[in-house]
Every structure is written in structure tokens, then in C-alpha cells.
Design an enzyme around this catalytic site. Structure first.
Site, PDB file in Angstrom:
ATOM      1  N   LEU A 156       0.764  -1.159   0.038  1.00 39.87           N
ATOM      2  CA  LEU A 156      -0.122  -0.149   0.220  1.00 39.87           C
ATOM      3  C   LEU A 156       0.724   1.391   0.251  1.00 39.87           C
ATOM      4  CD1 LEU A 156      -3.003   0.392   0.116  1.00 39.87           C
ATOM      5  CD2 LEU A 156      -2.772   0.917   2.402  1.00 39.87           C
ATOM      6  N   SER A 178       1.354  -4.823   3.788  1.00 43.78           N
ATOM      7  CA  SER A 178       2.607  -4.101   3.440  1.00 43.78           C
ATOM      8  C   SER A 178       3.826  -4.531   4.380  1.00 43.78           C
ATOM      9  CB  SER A 178       2.246  -2.607   3.458  1.00 43.78           C
ATOM     10  OG  SER A 178       2.257  -1.693   2.551  1.00 43.78           O
ATOM     11  N   VAL A 234       0.720  -4.950 -11.423  1.00 34.67           N
ATOM     12  CA  VAL A 234       1.403  -3.900 -11.928  1.00 34.67           C
ATOM     13  C   VAL A 234       2.677  -3.812 -11.470  1.00 34.67           C
ATOM     14  CG1 VAL A 234      -0.599  -2.971 -12.904  1.00 34.67           C
ATOM     15  CG2 VAL A 234      -0.065  -2.509 -10.678  1.00 34.67           C
ATOM     16  N   GLY A 235       3.513  -4.738 -10.789  1.00 41.76           N
ATOM     17  CA  GLY A 235       4.726  -4.240  -9.750  1.00 41.76           C
ATOM     18  C   GLY A 235       5.743  -4.852 -10.891  1.00 41.76           C
ATOM     19  N   ARG A 236       6.137  -6.109 -10.431  1.00 44.64           N
ATOM     20  CA  ARG A 236       7.412  -6.541 -11.300  1.00 44.64           C
ATOM     21  C   ARG A 236       6.735  -7.838 -11.720  1.00 44.64           C
ATOM     22  NH1 ARG A 236       8.692  -2.438 -12.510  1.00 44.64           N
ATOM     23  NH2 ARG A 236      10.475  -1.084 -12.026  1.00 44.64           N
ATOM     24  N   GLU A 265      10.257 -10.467 -19.449  1.00 37.57           N
ATOM     25  CA  GLU A 265       9.915  -9.406 -20.770  1.00 37.57           C
ATOM     26  C   GLU A 265      11.172  -9.339 -21.485  1.00 37.57           C
ATOM     27  OE1 GLU A 265       7.665  -6.894 -17.172  1.00 37.57           O
ATOM     28  OE2 GLU A 265       8.856  -5.851 -18.493  1.00 37.57           O
ATOM     29  N   HIS A 283       4.139  -4.125 -20.334  1.00 38.72           N
ATOM     30  CA  HIS A 283       4.655  -3.268 -19.208  1.00 38.72           C
ATOM     31  C   HIS A 283       4.529  -1.774 -19.635  1.00 38.72           C
ATOM     32  CE1 HIS A 283       8.318  -2.978 -16.186  1.00 38.72           C
ATOM     33  NE2 HIS A 283       7.390  -2.096 -16.002  1.00 38.72           N
ATOM     34  N   ALA A 285       2.068   0.259 -17.906  1.00 41.16           N
ATOM     35  CA  ALA A 285       1.067   1.125 -17.044  1.00 41.16           C
ATOM     36  C   ALA A 285       1.731   2.510 -16.856  1.00 41.16           C
ATOM     37  CB  ALA A 285       1.064   0.284 -15.881  1.00 41.16           C
TER      38      ALA A 285
END
Lengths: 316, 313
Positions: A156, A178, A234-236, A265, A283, A285
């Protein structure tokens, strides 16, 4: 007799643009008004430069740092800094900054876009219509209601908070995991991702990739999330055990997934291409002109603060 | 109540069909090979019609069913029902408001985000194996885009609430101004279109609103503008929309409804700046069941001489 001086003394601080050949810093030309730039570790200026801009995922390694004895600041151009040897930077007293809030809204927008697409089958429906199947087949499979879904946010931070704010307006409830509980936040906190998954219908992965968070979404978590569960990443890529996720999706053991990032990727597991409950993006976003404007301003602001001994704006 | 004959106009929901069959004597219009055949067998027994967005209750059907007492629509839209005729003949009409508001608003948001951030195009890009060859381009930031809503009813308001969470300034055009909201009101649709980046059509289809989005409105929205329709296809002049998209006079469109469903103009199939859905605004398991339950409850209330739950006429 006054000497005619044609050269104005250059007071611009020196900054290294540290980049892999295939990565270019957006809006780099805007920096030239403020800073003197060079881009090679082999340059003689490497020994005196105090700040570098790390472009995209270009690694910053201990070996790189050995060539930069005067370095005191690494300015990252991404939210994630998993490509920077943070422990080495800390050891050498080098400060690090990331992209702060510059990307947060755009990434949050895309996370919500992916979730809506998975639940309401936007991309799959679009394919259906474009293929001319609607007059033939009449009906189209039902989607899932977003309102009332329990959203579990993994991480978060700035991005996770923006995601939460948006989904609350759709009638969702939010809980999170978190590194630390945030006392000012009213959403329920779970000390580990497994417990969050048990109590969620959707997991949205927004956290940084570190040694601790590698494969934080594993078989255990996916099982806990359940057959109707949806994962948005949407992180890694490496936050998720991709092989396991693909198995779960192919076997129908999870409801669906929206993925902007992948472990290797630009390679994406081909088994996903045939699935209608999966939405894939390359990738991007963050990738809006507005993001890069905001990032550019932040980079300049961080560097100016550093060179005038003021507090950094987005220290990591 | 299985002596009461109810007519279902088209196959709209298996769940609803089962519920109707359990409670009433159910007649299915689509099982008859001809109108004459249907009328010969049923015209004097049918007391209720359950219609939807495909087939409602037009003048011809109403006139041919002398025992008709109630039309219970499996939709919130009433454009397929001859309301004036129902009023004249004292026939009750109910619809399914509120239960589908959230889902339709969600599809509107899904379409807006998909068009602005090119979500479907990106998905196609990855599935075609193009990513290893090079990156996709930039798309425009969605948060903060000015959103204009045509029709600030239940669905329009639900869309506004969601878009606000993305920092989008909201403006609207409606039959009447709504001073209880903080949104900016425009007294005509052209001014609304000039002043927004995303125009969302969320109003009911009536004689007045037919083609309310015409060439003039589309041109006012412009080459950077995005048009979203989750209302009814005929709210937009579809041929004008298609030519505006083909000529680049409109930036993009997200459409869940069309003038002549299930036909969709084929020229749209090759465009990357459109997202097309087959009228699925309320199509979730949860909402379709809730709509069916509301239809049943209205019918039961009527035949038990209790107050209708969601009457229109």
C-alpha cells in the site's frame, strides 16, 4: 584594458546518464539547461561526478560504483529499484531517489482498467464482436460484478493507495498487506499475503521487488485466493511465480489475471494467449506523456536539491 | 398461479425462464413458427408479457392480446414498449432499475479506460507476439480527463461518482439541472461536447433523444475526443459516427450498444481506437439474477393485487 571573454563560465553541475544502449531517458534534452551531461563510465569525468541518473532498468552494480568514487546520488527513473544494488549504495553513503508519485495515478488507472477488463471481459468481448460472431451466436458469456468485491492490495504505497481510492468508488472493500502496518490507514491490515488472499476476491500487486518479495505470490497464495480469484500485477514480473500462475490459469484453478509485467520480458508465456480470462499488456502502465513530464520535473528537482544541499524530494 | 399465462418474448435468461415456468403457465414467443400460429393459440389467454431490449411490447402485440394486464420488462430501458398504448388501455408496466446501475456504470468506466489507455490494442499487441520486436507507444493519461455525461440519471450519476475517484472533472447535460450535485451543467449537448474530452451517453432513448449525438456533436467533441455509449444505439447517428472515426474527426469510441443489434458496422472492426462490446452492460451473474427476481416479484405483486415494486405506468 578589459579582456574580452567569449566563454561564459559553466556553472552547471555534472551528471552521468547511466543507460543500457536500448534505453533512452525521456525528455533528456530538458536537462541540458540545468546540468552538464555525459554517458560513459569510461569517461575521465566518471571520477569526479557526484550524481547519476539511472535510465529505466539499467543495473547499478558494485562494479559500476567502483568506477564512480565521488558518487553520492543515484536518481532512479522508475518506481521500482530492484536493478540498483541498494545495499552497496547504503554502504557507500550514496542516496537513492525513485520516481516518487510521478507514475502513481497512471499505474493505478491501468490496474483498474485491467481488473474491469478481466471481470467484465472487455477485451474478450471486443474480440467476439470484431470476429463477426455476435449475429451468429447471439449470447455472450456473463461476466462478474465488480461492486462488493474484496480487494487485497499487496503493497500500500503511493500506487496501492491510488488503486484503493479508485476501487472504493466502485463499491469494493479494500484490505492490504505491506511491510509495515500504516497507522493512519483505515483499511484492514493483514500481516502476510496468504491471510490477505484468504480474505480477498482480487489481489492487486503493487509492491517493490526485493529479495523478500520475490515470488511473494506463490502456489500457496494462489490456492488461498481460490477458483474465482483474480490477480492483477502492475509491479514486477518476479513478484509472481509465473510458472505456477500459468498452471493455475490453464487448469481453471483461478478466476483470471491481468498482467502488465512478466518474469522474462518481453517474453510472455504462450499458454496465456488462448485464454479469455487473461488480459496482457507490455509493461506500459506508466507510459503516458504526462508520466514522463512529471518524472522529468522530479528528476530535475531532486538533482537541484542535491546540488544545493537541500532535502531530496523522493528518497527511496 | 400456474393458471395465469405469461408470454416471454425472447430467450433472455435461463434462470428467469425456469422461475416463470415454476410459477405461471409460460408461453415462449420464439417457439412459434409464425405470428398467426402464435396468435391463434394464445391471444385470449395471455395476461402478462415479459419483454427485453430485443422484443418488448409494441402496439401490434398489445392490441392482439385483449387479456393483457401487465408488461414486466427485463431491462431498465423502455424504448421497446408502447407506453402510450399501455397507459390508454390501463396496462401496467414495470422495469428493472437500480439493480443494474452499478454494472452498467462499471462497463462505461471499463470502456473509457480501455479506449484512453488502449487496453484491448495492447492485449492484441502482446498476443500477436509483437512485444519482442519493439515497445508499444504512449497512450494518454486517463486520470484528470474531463468527462461529460449525457443524462444524469441513476446510471449517469454512478458513472460520475466513479470518474471523480480518478480526478476527472464532471460536467453534464440533462433534461433538468441537478443543483444538488457539484457537477457543471450545460444547457445543451453541443456546449457539453465542446467542453469535455470524454462524452458518455447514459440517457434513455425517447422520440426526443433519438440521434441526440449527431454529426454536429461528434465534430464538437473532436479528433482528440472519446465517445462512450452504454445507453441505446439510436442515441447516436451511427453512420455519422462511423464516418467520423474513419476520417479521424473523432479520437475514439467505446460502444456497448448499436442501432441494429446484433449487427455492428464492419468498418469498425479494423479500427484500433474503438472498443466494441455486445450489449453486456448488465450481464453479470449477480445482476441478471437480480433483474429476473425483480421481474418475478413485480408479476407476483400484480396478480396478488399488491403494490408493484418498480412501476413505470
Amino acid at each position: 584594458m578589459a579582456t574580452e571573454d567569449n566563454e561564459v563560465e559553466d556553472h552547471r553541475p555534472l551528471v552521468l546518464i547511466h543507460h543500457l544502449p536500448s534505453f533512452k531517458l525521456p525528455l533528456q534534452d530538458r536537462l541540458i539547461t540545468h546540468f552538464r551531461l555525459f554517458d560513459s563510465l569510461a569517461s575521465p569525468e566518471a571520477s569526479s561526478v557526484r550524481a547519476l541518473i539511472c535510465v529505466g532498468p539499467t543495473p547499478v552494480t558494485a562494479d559500476n560504483l567502483d568506477h564512480l568514487p565521488s558518487l553520492r546520488l543515484v536518481v532512479g527513473s522508475s518506481a521500482g529499484l530492484d536493478h540498483v544494488d541498494l545495499a552497496e549504495c547504503r554502504r557507500r553513503g550514496i542516496s537513492v531517489t525513485n520516481s516518487g508519485d510521478a507514475y502513481s495515478e497512471n499505474v493505478a488507472d491501468y490496474a483498474v482498467a485491467l481488473l474491469l477488463d478481466v471481470l467484465r471481459r472487455v477485451s474478450a468481448a471486443d474480440r467476439f464482436v470484431r470476429s463477426g460472431l455476435w449475429p451468429q451466436m447471439g449470447e455472450y458469456p456473463l461476466g462478474c460484478k465488480l461492486g462488493g468485491k474484496r480487494i487485497g492490495i499487496v503493497g500500500l504505497g503511493s500506487i496501492g493507495s491510488e488503486v484503493a481510492k479508485r476501487l472504493v468508488a466502485f463499491g469494493c472493500t479494500v484490505a492490504y498487506n505491506s511491510r509495515n502496518k500504516k497507522p493512519s490507514v483505515l483499511y484492514p491490515y493483514y500481516a502476510n499475503v496468504h491471510d490477505l488472499a484468504v480474505n480477498s476476491d482480487v489481489l492487486i500487486v503493487c509492491c517493490a521487488l526485493t529479495n523478500e518479495t520475490h515470488h511473494i505470490i506463490n502456489k500457496d497464495v494462489l490456492t488461498a485466493l481460490g477458483r474465482e480469484g483474480v490477480i492483477i500485477n502492475v509491479g514486477r514480473g518476479a513478484l509472481v511465480d509465473e510458472k505456477e500462475l500459468v498452471q493455475f490459469l490453464v487448469q481453471g484453478e483461478i478466476g483470471g489475471a491481468g498482467l502488465d509485467v512478466f518474469e522474462n520480458e518481453p517474453n510472455v508465456p504462450k499458454e496465456l494467449f488462448a485464454l479469455d480470462n487473461v488480459v496482457l499488456s507490455p509493461h506500459l502502465a506508466v507510459s503516458t506523456p504526462e508520466s514522463f513530464e512529471a518524472l522529468n520535473e522530479l528528476i530535475i528537482a531532486n538533482l537541484k536539491a542535491f546540488f544545493s544541499n537541500k532535502p531530496l524530494l523522493s528518497p527511496f | 398461479m400456474d393458471s395465469i399465462t405469461v408470454l416471454m418474448t425472447s430467450p433472455m435468461s435461463d434462470y428467469l425462464e425456469t422461475q416463470l415456468k415454476d410459477r405461471f403457465n409460460l408461453v415462449k414467443l420464439w417457439t412459434y413458427s409464425s405470428k398467426t400460429d402464435f396468435f391463434k393459440h394464445n391471444s385470449h389467454s395471455i395476461r402478462a408479457i415479459v419483454g427485453n431490449t430485443k422484443i418488448g411490447a409494441d402496439a401490434e402485440l398489445i392490441d392482439s392480446l385483449p387479456e393483457l394486464e401487465i408488461v414486466s420488462s427485463y431491462s431498465v430501458g423502455l424504448d421497446k414498449i408502447d407506453l402510450r398504448k399501455c397507459q390508454e388501455k390501463g396496462i401496467r408496466v414495470t422495469n428493472t432499475p437500480d439493480v443494474l446501475t452499478d454494472d452498467v456504470a462499471d462497463v462505461a468506466m471499463g470502456l473509457m479506460l480501455a479506449v484512453a489507455r488502449r487496453v484491448c490494442e495492447c492485449d492484441r499487441f502482446v498476443r500477436r507476439g509483437l512485444w519482442p520486436k519493439g515497445d508499444f507507444r504512449l497512450t494518454n493519461k486517463f486520470s484528470g480527463m474531463q468527462v461529460g455525461i449525457v443524462g444524469l440519471g441513476r446510471i449517469g450519476s454512478a458513472i460520475a461518482k466513479r470518474a471523480e475517484a480518478f480526478g476527472c472533472p464532471i460536467s453534464y447535460y440533462s433534461r433538468s439541472e441537478k443543483p444538488e450535485t457539484n457537477y457543471k451543467y450545460f444547457s445543451n449537448i453541443i456546449d457539453l461536447a465542446v467542453n469535455c474530452q470524454i462524452l458518455v451517453v447514459a440517457c434513455a432513448l425517447t422520440e426526443e433523444t433519438h440521434h441526440i449525438v449527431n454529426r454536429e456533436v461528434i465534430d464538437a467533441l473532436g479528433p482528440e475526443g472519446i465517445l462512450i455509449n452504454i445507453g441505446r444505439g439510436s442515441l447516436i447517428d451511427e453512420p455519422e459516427l462511423v464516418s467520423a472515426l474513419l476520417q479521424g474527426r473523432l479520437g475514439g469510441a467505446g460502444l456497448d450498444v448499436f442501432e441494429n443489434e446484433p449487427e455492428v458496422p464492419e468498418q469498425l472492426f479494423g479500427l484500433e481506437n474503438v472498443v466494441l462490446m455486445p450489449h453486456v452492460g448488465s450481464d453479470t451473474v449477480e445482476t441478471t439474477d437480480a433483474m429476473a427476481d425483480l421481474v418475478i416479484k413485480n408479476l407476483e405483486a400484480h396478480f396478488l393485487k399488491k403494490p408493484l415494486l418498480t412501476p413505470v405506468v
